[in-house]
Scaffold this motif. Structure first.
Motif, short mmCIF file in Angstrom:
data_model
loop_
_atom_site.label_atom_id
_atom_site.label_comp_id
_atom_site.label_asym_id
_atom_site.label_seq_id
_atom_site.Cartn_x
_atom_site.Cartn_y
_atom_site.Cartn_z
N UNK A 107 -11.49 -2.83 -14.47
CA UNK A 107 -11.32 -1.82 -15.52
C UNK A 107 -10.19 -0.83 -15.25
N UNK A 108 -9.80 -0.64 -13.98
CA UNK A 108 -8.76 0.32 -13.64
C UNK A 108 -7.76 -0.30 -12.68
N UNK A 109 -6.50 -0.02 -12.91
CA UNK A 109 -5.48 -0.41 -11.95
C UNK A 109 -5.60 0.50 -10.72
N UNK A 110 -5.04 0.09 -9.59
CA UNK A 110 -5.09 0.97 -8.41
C UNK A 110 -4.52 2.35 -8.68
N UNK A 111 -3.43 2.41 -9.45
CA UNK A 111 -2.82 3.70 -9.74
C UNK A 111 -3.74 4.57 -10.58
N UNK A 148 -17.65 -2.61 -11.37
CA UNK A 148 -16.74 -3.74 -11.62
C UNK A 148 -15.41 -3.62 -10.89
N UNK A 149 -15.34 -2.80 -9.85
CA UNK A 149 -14.09 -2.66 -9.12
C UNK A 149 -14.07 -3.48 -7.83
N UNK A 150 -15.21 -4.01 -7.39
CA UNK A 150 -15.27 -4.74 -6.13
C UNK A 150 -15.83 -6.15 -6.29
N UNK A 151 -15.74 -6.67 -7.50
CA UNK A 151 -16.37 -7.97 -7.77
C UNK A 151 -15.72 -9.11 -7.00
N UNK A 152 -14.47 -8.95 -6.59
CA UNK A 152 -13.78 -10.02 -5.87
C UNK A 152 -13.61 -9.71 -4.39
N UNK A 193 -12.31 -9.71 9.55
CA UNK A 193 -13.34 -9.19 8.65
C UNK A 193 -12.88 -7.92 7.96
N UNK A 194 -11.85 -7.26 8.51
CA UNK A 194 -11.34 -6.05 7.86
C UNK A 194 -10.89 -6.32 6.43
N UNK A 195 -10.38 -7.54 6.20
CA UNK A 195 -9.83 -7.87 4.88
C UNK A 195 -10.91 -8.02 3.82
N UNK A 196 -12.18 -7.99 4.24
CA UNK A 196 -13.27 -8.10 3.27
C UNK A 196 -13.48 -6.86 2.44
N UNK A 197 -12.88 -5.75 2.87
CA UNK A 197 -13.02 -4.47 2.16
C UNK A 197 -11.62 -4.08 1.67
N UNK A 198 -11.48 -3.88 0.37
CA UNK A 198 -10.14 -3.71 -0.21
C UNK A 198 -10.04 -2.35 -0.89
N UNK A 199 -9.95 -1.29 -0.09
CA UNK A 199 -9.82 0.05 -0.67
C UNK A 199 -8.49 0.24 -1.39
N UNK A 200 -7.55 -0.67 -1.17
CA UNK A 200 -6.27 -0.58 -1.88
C UNK A 200 -6.46 -0.72 -3.39
N UNK A 201 -7.57 -1.30 -3.82
CA UNK A 201 -7.87 -1.38 -5.25
C UNK A 201 -8.07 0.00 -5.87
N UNK A 202 -8.29 1.01 -5.02
CA UNK A 202 -8.48 2.37 -5.51
C UNK A 202 -7.22 3.23 -5.29
N UNK A 203 -6.10 2.55 -5.05
CA UNK A 203 -4.84 3.26 -4.97
C UNK A 203 -4.46 3.74 -3.59
N UNK A 204 -5.04 3.15 -2.54
CA UNK A 204 -4.71 3.53 -1.18
C UNK A 204 -4.17 2.29 -0.45
#
Length: 454
Positions: free
Chosen positions: A27-31, A48-52, A142-153
């Motif tokens: 629903x939202x771009x990282x920016x 719906x921001x972490x479904x993948x 396993x670090x790659x399993x969490x993608x905080x970059x989707x929230x603009x970081x």
């Protein structure tokens, strides 16, 4: 609190130009997500921001296999309902593997092993604050399993995260984090969050715990408060929400929170993010000079209006019979800065099925004693039989009246001459901070409830 459905290939909007069919549409771009986070003044849930995210499919059993017998420290607390918080310093601790924890958590209290002294029916266990970099030091993939970059970081993932695994009833006492904001991804099970805004700090009886510099704790068990001992807690505004798997909770800076696991096993991932960009001393002085320049303009153009506002404010306080505390409280809850109101209005327009605000709960806890700040309109009778409640209020009003008159007279005498516009230096700042005259004026402005807007 209900949340919107997860965005999957079946529920995603129609595929547009350049989009791959079956791709998860967020629903939202990282920016945009970062813009929302930077503007939000209240907790909210992203859906719906972490479904993948690969972490979406993690379980405690899976992590047990990944860690393969690694020892983890568990905090042990009692399943009880008394009014005292269970601080970390009062809990027991055991070193155990996730496999041993899961065996114990299946209500099979072992006769030997690390959990042998803890009856599962009476205790909960919590592996909290477990940093990924320490826990998975030899399994960095396993670090790659969490993608905080989707929230603009950009570049932020599990490396900057902590893992939390607990049994039912495991909880963190009510506290605020002294730095940054929180992003919390719920992986398995559900957690119930009780949140309170920073303005309610006086009602939460803050305290410090030895060797804990990053958090300020409340003396209150917020799910079973002792209102006789802590009567001001009646004024606290509770925001409560249940965080479900797949959702991401945003907790703004300095919001108090009590978090409890309400399912047999819960797994969540936290990341603390500092949103405030530090500026140099030179830049801060430049901003301060601009603010002072604006204040000079205000003096030249709005002095008469300012004086009238002071008098009107004083008359209003007399008419309503408000004391100093209640007036300041009113300003905190209903008279926030206009620019903040604009920010809140803009943030409110973003809420929908994919961004759910954590709202003020309508649930009220029973009160053993009335709040000391609640007034029923009756006088209080002192030991000498004198009616003192309204008398003290009247004395305060007279004192405030004299103080305001002095300020009005001083402002009126200076209304024809604006201060000279000289640049503010570092020495000027230090002089202001240490000058008792400045401290007195600031205190008077606070008592008036920030009536001057500039």
């Amino acid at each position: 609190m209900a949340a919107g459905p997860r965005a999957t290939a079946d529920t995603a909007p129609a595929v547009g130009a350049g989009e791959v069919e079956g791709e998860h549409i967020k629903p939202f771009t990282p920016e945009k997500a970062k813009e929302i986070i930077m503007s939000l003044q209240q907790p909210a849930i992203f859906c719906n921001m972490a479904v993948d995210w690969p972490a979406q499919h993690w379980t405690a059993e899976h992590l047990s296999e990944v860690l393969h017998g690694k020892q983890i420290r568990f905090r042990m607390g009692m399943k009880r309902t008394d009014t005292a918080p269970q601080f970390e310093t009062t809990c027991g601790y055991v070193e155990a593997t996730l496999e041993e924890f899961l065996t114990w958590n299946c209500d099979r209290s072992p006769l030997s092993g690390p959990f042998r002294d803890y009856d599962h029916s009476k205790f909960w266990a919590y592996a909290d604050y477990k940093y990924f970099v320490s826990l998975f030091d030899d399994k960095t993939d396993i670090f790659e399993g969490v993608i905080w970059s989707d929230f603009g970081f950009p570049g932020r993932n599990g490396r900057e995260s902590t893992l939390w695994i607990g049994s039912m009833g495991a909880h963190t006492p009510c506290h605020l984090d002294s730095y940054g904001c929180n992003l919390v991804f719920q992986v398995q099970g559900r957690k119930r969050w009780h949140l309170f805004p920073p303005e309610d700090t006086p009602f939460l009886y803050p305290t410090r715990i030895p060797y804990e510099e990053s958090s300020v704790f409340s003396k209150i068990n917020v799910v079973n408060p002792d209102l006789k001992r802590f009567p001001r807690f009646c004024k606290a505004r509770r925001h409560m929400v249940t965080l479900n798997p797949g959702q991401v909770l945003f907790v703004p800076r300095h919001w108090w929170h009590y978090v409890e696991s309400i399912d047999p096993v819960t797994v969540s991932i936290n990341s603390w993010i500092e949103l405030v960009e530090e500026t140099s001393h030179e830049v801060n002085c430049r901003y301060l000079n601009r603010a002072v320049s604006a204040l000079f303009d205000y003096y030249r153009t709005s002095k008469v209006v300012e004086i009238q506002a002071l008098r009107t404010n004083r008359e209003h306080m007399k008419k309503e019979g408000l004391n100093v505390h209640n007036h300041m409280e009113m300003e905190q809850t209903g008279g926030q800065d206009l620019s903040l109101g604009v920010v809140k209005q803009e943030a409110a327009s973003l809420f929908g099925p994919d961004l759910v605000p954590v709202i003020l709960t309508s649930e009220e806890l029973p009160s053993k004693t009335g709040s000391i700040f609640e007034g029923d309109g009756k006088d209080f009778v002192g030991e000498d039989g004198e009616h003192s409640g309204k008398l003290h209020c009247t004395k305060r009003q007279r004192m405030m009246s004299k103080s305001e008159d002095a300020i009005v007279e001083q402002n009126a005498s200076n209304s024809n001459m604006a201060p000279s516009q000289t640049l503010i230096s570092t020495d000027d700042l230090l002089d202001c901070l240490l000058n008792p005259q400045v401290t007195r004026i600031v205190a008077q402005l606070l008592i008036q409830g920030r009536s001057l807007w500039f």
